[in-house]
Write an enzyme that holds these catalytic residues in place. Structure first.
Site, PDB file in Angstrom:
ATOM      1  N   GLY A  88      -8.249   1.976  -2.948  1.00  0.00           N
ATOM      2  CA  GLY A  88      -6.924   2.563  -3.083  1.00  0.00           C
ATOM      3  C   GLY A  88      -5.927   1.453  -3.339  1.00  0.00           C
ATOM      4  O   GLY A  88      -6.303   0.305  -3.583  1.00  0.00           O
ATOM      5  N   ALA A  89      -4.632   1.812  -3.241  1.00  0.00           N
ATOM      6  CA  ALA A  89      -3.581   0.834  -3.499  1.00  0.00           C
ATOM      7  C   ALA A  89      -3.693  -0.347  -2.546  1.00  0.00           C
ATOM      8  O   ALA A  89      -3.362  -1.468  -2.886  1.00  0.00           O
ATOM      9  CB  ALA A  89      -2.226   1.514  -3.338  1.00  0.00           C
ATOM     10  N   GLN A  90      -4.184  -0.077  -1.345  1.00  0.00           N
ATOM     11  CA  GLN A  90      -4.205  -1.125  -0.330  1.00  0.00           C
ATOM     12  C   GLN A  90      -5.460  -1.967  -0.303  1.00  0.00           C
ATOM     13  O   GLN A  90      -5.467  -3.026   0.286  1.00  0.00           O
ATOM     14  CB  GLN A  90      -4.035  -0.491   1.040  1.00  0.00           C
ATOM     15  N   GLY A  91      -6.549  -1.484  -0.869  1.00  0.00           N
ATOM     16  CA  GLY A  91      -7.750  -2.298  -0.807  1.00  0.00           C
ATOM     17  C   GLY A  91      -9.023  -1.515  -1.041  1.00  0.00           C
ATOM     18  O   GLY A  91      -8.998  -0.337  -1.367  1.00  0.00           O
TER      19      GLY A  91
ATOM     20  N   LYS B 165     -12.625  -2.270   5.668  1.00  0.00           N
ATOM     21  CA  LYS B 165     -11.577  -2.220   4.645  1.00  0.00           C
ATOM     22  C   LYS B 165     -11.005  -3.615   4.445  1.00  0.00           C
ATOM     23  O   LYS B 165     -10.564  -4.252   5.400  1.00  0.00           O
ATOM     24  CB  LYS B 165     -10.470  -1.262   5.106  1.00  0.00           C
TER      25      LYS B 165
ATOM     26  N   ASP C 213       3.296  11.353   3.651  1.00  0.00           N
ATOM     27  CA  ASP C 213       2.400  11.148   2.506  1.00  0.00           C
ATOM     28  C   ASP C 213       0.988  11.654   2.800  1.00  0.00           C
ATOM     29  O   ASP C 213       0.013  11.080   2.339  1.00  0.00           O
ATOM     30  CB  ASP C 213       2.379   9.654   2.136  1.00  0.00           C
TER      31      ASP C 213
END
Length: 382
Positions: free
Chosen positions: A35-38, A55, A151
Site C-alpha cells: 500500500g501507500a505505506q509499505g 510490514k 478512512d
C-alpha cells in the site's frame, strides 16, 4: 543502544522490488500486499511458533506526511489493546544507530483475508451482522481514545475464517485535510463521508458512513458510490440518496455550496429499490425480518447530513446488530494514549526520525529475548 544488536540477528531477502532485512526468527517470507505505506509479508515466527504479518514501512522519512503517519501508527499500535484492532507483536530496525536509521518493521497478527475478498462471498445475516458488530466495536474503541478514523475501507479491515474481524490501521490524522476542489489523487474515496468530501467539520459518526458503504457493498457485491474523483463522488451519492436539504447546504463553505447548489436536483431512490429483497438472504421468515432490519440500518447509516445520521452507540443497539452486544467488547476501557500531542505534532523530518527511532528503541527495551510482553500497551513515561 546495546551491543547485543549485531548483524548475526538479521538476514536479508528480496521481496518484489524491495529488500527485507529482518530478524532471523521470521522465516518463509511471502508478499501478501502493498500500500501507500509499505509492503506486507506473511512469515513464520520461529520463536512464538505462529504465522505473522511483517510490514516494512516504505521510506518513512521521505517527507513530513509519511514520517508523521509512521510515528502515529507506531504510537497507536503500542497503546491500543482491543480484540477488533490488529495487535502489534514486535517492532524492530536492522540499523544500529540514529544516524543509520532508515527502516521500520512492524510485526502483527496474520489474518486470513481482507474484506475485499469477502465481498464476493454470499454472506448470511448472521455472519454479516457479526462482521458489522465487530467493526463498530473496534471503531468505538478508537473513538474512546479520541481517534476518528475517516478512512475505513474494505482493504484495511481483515478477517479470519472463523468470522473474527480486526481493523488494520488508524486512518487519517486529525490534521489531514481534504479539500473538495483539489485535483484527484490516488486514494480510495468511495467510502469517505460527505462531510470529508466537502471539507466540512466532522464528528465520530463520520465513520458510520464508511460502515454503511461497506455494508452496502457486502450486500450488493459491488461498490455503491463509485466516483472517479471527489466531485464525481459527490454526484454518485446524491444521484442515489437525493439532493440534501437547504439546511444542510448552509453548513458548507461558500465556494463548495455554490457548486453543490448548482448541481441538478435529485429526488433520491427509495432504500427498498437501492437494496431490494432479492439481494439479501431469504430462506426463512427470520431472514425476511433480518432483511428489513438490515435495510433499516443501511437507511440510518447512509444519511448525507451527519446531524441526522445514526451514532456508533445507536448502531450497536440497532436490532440488526444488538444480538451480538457484549459490554466487554462494546464498552472496553479506552486506550491511554501517552503522547497527548499525537495529532497536532509538527516536526522537521530529522525530528520525526528521532521520535520514531526512540519508539523503536523503547519497544526493543521492553522486549525480552525477542518475545514481547503480553501487554504491548503497557504505559511508558515520557
Amino acid at each position: 543502544m546495546s551491543d547485543s544488536k549485531c548483524d548475526s540477528q538479521f538476514y536479508s531477502v528480496q521481496v518484489a522490488d524491495s529488500t527485507f532485512t529482518v530478524l532471523k526468527r521470521y522465516q518463509q517470507l511471502k508478499p501478501i500486499g502493498s500500500g501507500a505505506q509499505g509492503i506486507v509479508c506473511a512469515a513464520f515466527d520461529t520463536v512464538l511458533g505462529i504465522n505473522v504479518a511483517v510490514k516494512k514501512l516504505s521510506r518513512p522519512f521521505q517527507n513530513q506526511t509519511h514520517a508523521k503517519r509512521a510515528y502515529r501508527e507506531l504510537v497507536l499500535l503500542k497503546c491500543v489493546n482491543h480484540k477488533n484492532i490488529i495487535s502489534l507483536l514486535n517492532v524492530f530496525t536492522p540499523q544500529k544507530s540514529l544516524e543509520e536509521f532508515q527502516d521500520v518493521y512492524l510485526v502483527m497478527e496474520l489474518m486470513d483475508a481482507n474484506l475485499c475478498q469477502v465481498i464476493h462471498m454470499e454472506l448470511d445475516h448472521e455472519r454479516m451482522s457479526y462482521l458489522l458488530y465487530q467493526m463498530l466495536c473496534g471503531i468505538k474503541h478508537l473513538h474512546s481514545a479520541g481517534i476518528i478514523h475517516r478512512d475505513l475501507k474494505p482493504s484495511n479491515i481483515v478477517v479470519k475464517s472463523d468470522c473474527t474481524l480486526k481493523i488494520l490501521d488508524f486512518g487519517l490524522a486529525r490534521t489531514a485535510c481534504t479539500n473538495f476542489m483539489m485535483t484527484p489523487y490516488v486514494v480510495t474515496r468511495y467510502y469517505r463521508a460527505p462531510e470529508v468530501i466537502l471539507g466540512m467539520g466532522y464528528k465520530e459518526n463520520v465513520d458510520i458512513w464508511s460502515v454503511g458503504c461497506i455494508m452496502g457493498e457486502l450486500v450488493k457485491g459491488c461498490v455503491i458510490f463509485q466516483g472517479t474523483d471527489h466531485i464525481d463522488q459527490w454526484n454518485k451519492v446524491i444521484e442515489q440518496l437525493g439532493t440534501p436539504s437547504a439546511e444542510f447546504m448552509k453548513k458548507l463553505q461558500p465556494t463548495v455550496r455554490n457548486y453543490v447548489e448548482n448541481r441538478p436536483k435529485y429526488p433520491g431512490i427509495k432504500f427498498e429499490e437501492l437494496f431490494p429483497d432479492w439481494i439479501f438472504p431469504s430462506e426463512s421468515d427470520r431472514d425476511k425480518l433480518k432483511t428489513s432490519q438490515a435495510r433499516d440500518l443501511l437507511s440510518k447509516m447512509l444519511v448525507v447530513d451527519p446531524d441526522k445520521r445514526i451514532s456508533v452507540d445507536e448502531a450497536l443497539r440497532h436490532p440488526y446488530i444488538t444480538v451480538w452486544y457484549d459490554p466487554a467488547e462494546a464498552e472496553a476501557p479506552p486506550p491511554q494514549i501517552y503522547d497527548a500531542q499525537l495529532e497536532e505534532r509538527e516536526h522537521a523530518i530529522e525530528e520525526w526520525k528521532e521520535l520514531i527511532y526512540k519508539e523503536v528503541m523503547d519497544w526493543e527495551e521492553r522486549s525480552k529475548n525477542g518475545v514481547v510482553k503480553d501487554q504491548p500497551s503497557a504505559q511508558m513515561q515520557q
